[in-house]
Design a protein around this motif. Structure first.
Motif, PDB file in Angstrom:
ATOM      1  N   ARG A 134      -1.227  -4.985  51.628  1.00  0.00           N
ATOM      2  CA  ARG A 134      -0.146  -4.317  50.906  1.00  0.00           C
ATOM      3  C   ARG A 134       0.358  -3.180  52.258  1.00  0.00           C
ATOM      4  NH1 ARG A 134      -2.665  -3.895  44.819  1.00  0.00           N
ATOM      5  NH2 ARG A 134      -2.144  -6.125  44.786  1.00  0.00           N
ATOM      6  N   ASN A 135       0.195  -3.364  53.276  1.00  0.00           N
ATOM      7  CA  ASN A 135       0.440  -2.596  54.132  1.00  0.00           C
ATOM      8  C   ASN A 135       1.310  -3.272  55.452  1.00  0.00           C
ATOM      9  OD1 ASN A 135      -0.679   0.426  53.785  1.00  0.00           O
ATOM     10  ND2 ASN A 135      -2.714  -1.355  54.160  1.00  0.00           N
ATOM     11  N   ASN A 136       2.522  -1.962  56.056  1.00  0.00           N
ATOM     12  CA  ASN A 136       3.418  -3.022  56.648  1.00  0.00           C
ATOM     13  C   ASN A 136       2.825  -2.542  58.200  1.00  0.00           C
ATOM     14  OD1 ASN A 136       5.524  -2.830  54.970  1.00  0.00           O
ATOM     15  ND2 ASN A 136       6.591  -1.350  55.257  1.00  0.00           N
ATOM     16  N   VAL A 137       2.367  -3.755  59.132  1.00  0.00           N
ATOM     17  CA  VAL A 137       2.400  -3.998  59.914  1.00  0.00           C
ATOM     18  C   VAL A 137       3.637  -3.148  60.558  1.00  0.00           C
ATOM     19  CG1 VAL A 137       1.719  -5.969  61.552  1.00  0.00           C
ATOM     20  CG2 VAL A 137       0.928  -5.642  59.387  1.00  0.00           C
ATOM     21  N   PRO A 138       3.807  -3.126  62.268  1.00  0.00           N
ATOM     22  CA  PRO A 138       4.243  -2.469  63.114  1.00  0.00           C
ATOM     23  C   PRO A 138       4.240  -3.904  64.302  1.00  0.00           C
ATOM     24  CG  PRO A 138       1.915  -1.264  63.500  1.00  0.00           C
ATOM     25  CD  PRO A 138       2.021  -1.843  62.233  1.00  0.00           C
ATOM     26  N   THR A 139       5.698  -3.360  65.077  1.00  0.00           N
ATOM     27  CA  THR A 139       5.697  -3.868  66.118  1.00  0.00           C
ATOM     28  C   THR A 139       5.035  -3.973  67.169  1.00  0.00           C
ATOM     29  OG1 THR A 139       7.478  -3.076  67.185  1.00  0.00           O
ATOM     30  CG2 THR A 139       8.099  -4.866  65.737  1.00  0.00           C
ATOM     31  N   VAL A 193      -6.546   1.686  62.613  1.00  0.00           N
ATOM     32  CA  VAL A 193      -7.230   1.168  63.106  1.00  0.00           C
ATOM     33  C   VAL A 193      -7.471  -0.286  63.031  1.00  0.00           C
ATOM     34  CG1 VAL A 193      -8.959  -0.075  61.359  1.00  0.00           C
ATOM     35  CG2 VAL A 193      -8.779   2.347  61.130  1.00  0.00           C
ATOM     36  N   LEU A 194      -6.284  -0.890  62.800  1.00  0.00           N
ATOM     37  CA  LEU A 194      -5.177  -2.009  63.324  1.00  0.00           C
ATOM     38  C   LEU A 194      -6.046  -2.319  64.168  1.00  0.00           C
ATOM     39  CD1 LEU A 194      -4.303  -5.110  62.127  1.00  0.00           C
ATOM     40  CD2 LEU A 194      -1.863  -3.794  62.354  1.00  0.00           C
ATOM     41  N   CYS A 195      -4.728  -1.356  64.894  1.00  0.00           N
ATOM     42  CA  CYS A 195      -4.492  -1.159  66.435  1.00  0.00           C
ATOM     43  C   CYS A 195      -6.287  -0.817  67.271  1.00  0.00           C
ATOM     44  CB  CYS A 195      -3.603  -0.009  66.998  1.00  0.00           C
ATOM     45  SG  CYS A 195      -3.262  -0.227  68.765  1.00  0.00           S
ATOM     46  N   PHE A 196      -7.123  -0.552  66.932  1.00  0.00           N
ATOM     47  CA  PHE A 196      -7.937  -0.639  67.688  1.00  0.00           C
ATOM     48  C   PHE A 196      -8.859  -1.593  67.121  1.00  0.00           C
ATOM     49  CE2 PHE A 196     -12.611   0.648  67.476  1.00  0.00           C
ATOM     50  CZ  PHE A 196     -13.284   0.858  68.548  1.00  0.00           C
ATOM     51  N   ALA A 197      -8.778  -2.147  66.387  1.00  0.00           N
ATOM     52  CA  ALA A 197      -9.466  -3.711  65.849  1.00  0.00           C
ATOM     53  C   ALA A 197      -8.814  -4.402  66.525  1.00  0.00           C
ATOM     54  CB  ALA A 197      -9.265  -3.950  64.410  1.00  0.00           C
ATOM     55  N   LEU A 198      -7.979  -4.947  67.168  1.00  0.00           N
ATOM     56  CA  LEU A 198      -7.111  -6.050  67.637  1.00  0.00           C
ATOM     57  C   LEU A 198      -7.357  -5.512  69.590  1.00  0.00           C
ATOM     58  CD1 LEU A 198      -3.363  -6.081  66.484  1.00  0.00           C
ATOM     59  CD2 LEU A 198      -4.988  -7.673  66.186  1.00  0.00           C
ATOM     60  N   LEU A 199      -7.368  -4.667  69.846  1.00  0.00           N
ATOM     61  CA  LEU A 199      -7.927  -3.783  71.339  1.00  0.00           C
ATOM     62  C   LEU A 199      -9.341  -3.895  72.020  1.00  0.00           C
ATOM     63  CD1 LEU A 199      -5.957  -0.415  71.202  1.00  0.00           C
ATOM     64  CD2 LEU A 199      -5.050  -2.282  72.500  1.00  0.00           C
ATOM     65  N   SER A 200     -10.316  -3.493  70.029  1.00  0.00           N
ATOM     66  CA  SER A 200     -11.208  -3.942  70.634  1.00  0.00           C
ATOM     67  C   SER A 200     -12.353  -5.752  71.330  1.00  0.00           C
ATOM     68  CB  SER A 200     -12.146  -2.993  69.445  1.00  0.00           C
ATOM     69  OG  SER A 200     -12.548  -3.076  68.467  1.00  0.00           O
ATOM     70  N   ALA A 201     -11.674  -5.887  69.647  1.00  0.00           N
ATOM     71  CA  ALA A 201     -11.579  -7.653  70.128  1.00  0.00           C
ATOM     72  C   ALA A 201     -10.350  -8.226  71.074  1.00  0.00           C
ATOM     73  CB  ALA A 201     -10.565  -8.339  68.446  1.00  0.00           C
ATOM     74  N   ASN A 202      -9.550  -8.116  71.734  1.00  0.00           N
ATOM     75  CA  ASN A 202      -9.394  -8.250  72.507  1.00  0.00           C
ATOM     76  C   ASN A 202      -8.581  -9.630  72.414  1.00  0.00           C
ATOM     77  OD1 ASN A 202     -10.479  -6.827  74.633  1.00  0.00           O
ATOM     78  ND2 ASN A 202     -12.438  -8.769  75.411  1.00  0.00           N
ATOM     79  N   ILE A 203      -7.509  -8.868  71.323  1.00  0.00           N
ATOM     80  CA  ILE A 203      -6.529  -9.724  70.869  1.00  0.00           C
ATOM     81  C   ILE A 203      -5.186  -8.703  71.749  1.00  0.00           C
ATOM     82  CG2 ILE A 203      -5.106 -10.159  68.689  1.00  0.00           C
ATOM     83  CD1 ILE A 203      -8.045 -10.184  67.258  1.00  0.00           C
ATOM     84  N   PRO A 204      -4.486  -9.224  72.294  1.00  0.00           N
ATOM     85  CA  PRO A 204      -2.782  -8.476  72.618  1.00  0.00           C
ATOM     86  C   PRO A 204      -2.458  -8.048  71.017  1.00  0.00           C
ATOM     87  CG  PRO A 204      -3.531 -11.262  73.457  1.00  0.00           C
ATOM     88  CD  PRO A 204      -4.151 -10.558  72.453  1.00  0.00           C
ATOM     89  N   ASP A 247      -2.532   6.089  73.006  1.00  0.00           N
ATOM     90  CA  ASP A 247      -3.019   7.300  73.971  1.00  0.00           C
ATOM     91  C   ASP A 247      -3.684   8.065  72.161  1.00  0.00           C
ATOM     92  OD1 ASP A 247      -1.162   6.499  74.976  1.00  0.00           O
ATOM     93  OD2 ASP A 247       0.471   8.072  74.682  1.00  0.00           O
ATOM     94  N   ASP A 248      -3.536   7.538  71.310  1.00  0.00           N
ATOM     95  CA  ASP A 248      -4.624   8.772  70.316  1.00  0.00           C
ATOM     96  C   ASP A 248      -6.127   7.827  70.289  1.00  0.00           C
ATOM     97  OD1 ASP A 248      -2.442  10.371  69.088  1.00  0.00           O
ATOM     98  OD2 ASP A 248      -2.031   9.138  67.248  1.00  0.00           O
ATOM     99  N   ILE A 249      -5.962   6.556  70.735  1.00  0.00           N
ATOM    100  CA  ILE A 249      -7.509   5.823  70.447  1.00  0.00           C
ATOM    101  C   ILE A 249      -7.700   6.165  72.116  1.00  0.00           C
ATOM    102  CG2 ILE A 249      -8.419   3.085  70.359  1.00  0.00           C
ATOM    103  CD1 ILE A 249      -6.259   3.047  68.477  1.00  0.00           C
ATOM    104  N   ILE A 250      -7.226   5.783  72.536  1.00  0.00           N
ATOM    105  CA  ILE A 250      -7.822   6.621  74.535  1.00  0.00           C
ATOM    106  C   ILE A 250      -8.237   7.635  74.059  1.00  0.00           C
ATOM    107  CG2 ILE A 250      -7.379   6.435  76.681  1.00  0.00           C
ATOM    108  CD1 ILE A 250      -5.527   3.950  76.397  1.00  0.00           C
ATOM    109  N   PHE A 251      -7.777   8.930  73.210  1.00  0.00           N
ATOM    110  CA  PHE A 251      -7.792   9.776  73.815  1.00  0.00           C
ATOM    111  C   PHE A 251      -9.546   9.537  72.251  1.00  0.00           C
ATOM    112  CE2 PHE A 251      -3.966  11.355  74.696  1.00  0.00           C
ATOM    113  CZ  PHE A 251      -4.109  11.398  76.664  1.00  0.00           C
ATOM    114  N   ASP A 252      -9.522   9.401  71.703  1.00  0.00           N
ATOM    115  CA  ASP A 252     -10.386   9.293  70.480  1.00  0.00           C
ATOM    116  C   ASP A 252     -11.713   9.035  71.349  1.00  0.00           C
ATOM    117  OD1 ASP A 252      -8.763  10.732  68.446  1.00  0.00           O
ATOM    118  OD2 ASP A 252      -8.683   9.016  67.513  1.00  0.00           O
TER     119      ASP A 252
END
Length: 91
Positions: free
Chosen positions: A66-71, A37-48, A81-86
């Motif tokens: 309280r979650n780790n944020v990946p690089t 969801v974080l990745c989707f939100a960043l992408l949909s808001a045009n945040i690199p 890939d998952d977001i694109i296919f969804d």
């Protein structure tokens, strides 16, 4: 008798390694819904995605969610890939 004992010890060691591997492998490949969801939100808001490496932004997200944020690399390799296919309708 030494060969039998060493063979037995080797088999015991292999079974311990298999048990250890079985415990951590499923956890390694489980994908977090928060990160997706974080990745989707960043992408949909045009945040690199490289903004997830910003120390202040990362700390804010980790403290309040309280979650780790990946690089950026992990986001690109594991979630885009998952977001694109969804999002693309199946034809």
């Amino acid at each position: 008798m030494t060969n039998v004992a060493s063979s037995w010890a080797l088999n015991v060691q292999k079974s311990k390694v298999k048990k250890k591997n079985n415990n951590w492998l499923p956890q390694l490949y489980q994908k977090s819904s928060f990160i997706k969801v974080l990745c989707f939100a960043l992408l949909s808001a045009n945040i690199p995605l490289n903004k997830s490496s910003n120390k202040s932004f990362r700390t804010f997200l980790e403290v309040y969610t309280r979650n780790n944020v990946p690089t950026e690399t992990n986001l690109r390799l594991g979630y885009i890939d998952d977001i694109i296919f969804d999002e693309i309708p199946n034809e």
